[in-house]
Design a protein around this motif. Sequence first.
Motif, short mmCIF file in Angstrom:
data_model
loop_
_atom_site.label_atom_id
_atom_site.label_comp_id
_atom_site.label_asym_id
_atom_site.label_seq_id
_atom_site.Cartn_x
_atom_site.Cartn_y
_atom_site.Cartn_z
N TYR A 38 36.87 -33.98 -36.82
CA TYR A 38 38.44 -33.51 -36.60
C TYR A 38 38.72 -32.00 -36.70
O TYR A 38 39.50 -31.40 -35.89
CB TYR A 38 39.24 -34.15 -37.76
N LEU A 39 37.85 -31.29 -37.43
CA LEU A 39 38.14 -29.85 -37.55
C LEU A 39 37.74 -29.29 -36.27
O LEU A 39 38.42 -28.18 -35.74
CB LEU A 39 37.30 -29.17 -38.64
N PHE A 40 36.63 -29.59 -35.59
CA PHE A 40 36.07 -28.96 -34.58
C PHE A 40 37.19 -28.99 -33.39
O PHE A 40 37.45 -28.47 -32.61
CB PHE A 40 34.75 -29.36 -34.11
N ASP A 47 45.98 -37.77 -41.43
CA ASP A 47 45.49 -37.42 -40.03
C ASP A 47 43.82 -37.90 -39.73
O ASP A 47 43.43 -38.13 -38.65
CB ASP A 47 45.18 -35.86 -39.74
N ILE A 48 43.13 -38.07 -40.76
CA ILE A 48 41.76 -38.60 -40.57
C ILE A 48 41.40 -40.00 -41.35
O ILE A 48 41.77 -40.04 -42.39
CB ILE A 48 40.83 -37.41 -41.16
N ALA A 49 41.18 -40.93 -40.50
CA ALA A 49 41.12 -42.33 -40.87
C ALA A 49 40.21 -42.53 -41.82
O ALA A 49 39.11 -42.15 -41.60
CB ALA A 49 41.04 -43.17 -39.63
N ASP A 50 40.44 -43.39 -42.80
CA ASP A 50 39.33 -43.79 -43.83
C ASP A 50 38.58 -42.46 -44.63
O ASP A 50 37.41 -42.84 -45.05
CB ASP A 50 38.29 -44.67 -43.04
N VAL A 51 39.34 -41.60 -44.77
CA VAL A 51 38.99 -40.33 -45.49
C VAL A 51 39.92 -40.08 -46.65
O VAL A 51 41.00 -40.07 -46.16
CB VAL A 51 38.62 -39.27 -44.83
N SER A 52 39.52 -39.93 -47.76
CA SER A 52 40.49 -39.49 -48.86
C SER A 52 40.79 -37.72 -48.89
O SER A 52 39.99 -37.03 -48.32
CB SER A 52 39.88 -39.86 -50.24
#
Length: 160
Positions: free
Chosen positions: A29-31, A49-54
């Motif tokens: 996502y960052l890149f 914005d990022i799925a399944d990440v805390s």
Amino acid sequence: RGSYAPVLPRLARAAMLISKKNRLAILSYLFKEGVVVAKKDYHIKNHPDIADVSNLEVIKLMTSFTSKELVTERFSWKHYYWFLTDEGIEHLREFLHLDEEMVPNTLKKAAPRPGPPGRAPPEGERRGPPRDGGREGYRSGPREFSGFGRGGGAPRPVAA
């Protein structure tokens, strides 16, 4: 001598384990975007914005990247903003095995947006004031009085 708490090495206290799947999701996502935004709330279960990440995993990984100078950090209105640096782009290209042609969205030029339909001037015709005479093109001719607001100022002296 008075404390009975076990003394842990510095690395054991500061380290946070992030699964490889979540690390790849965050770094991809960052890149792709070139920037990551996270609210300063460590208890949010999922990053918006990022799925399944805390949210905590995103904050901690980006804090690590900040210390390595791969991203720059800004903080405003209870939100962290991390921007990818040139060194960070190179690091992520190697880590994610990406081509040299791939660049983050922040480095891509936006396509020019077309104006509303039916608003363009006819071919060969320009809109706006004439440009051939410089500033004089705006003026219609010699004026007796000029200026803005109340009053016209003192009368101009007559040239002899």
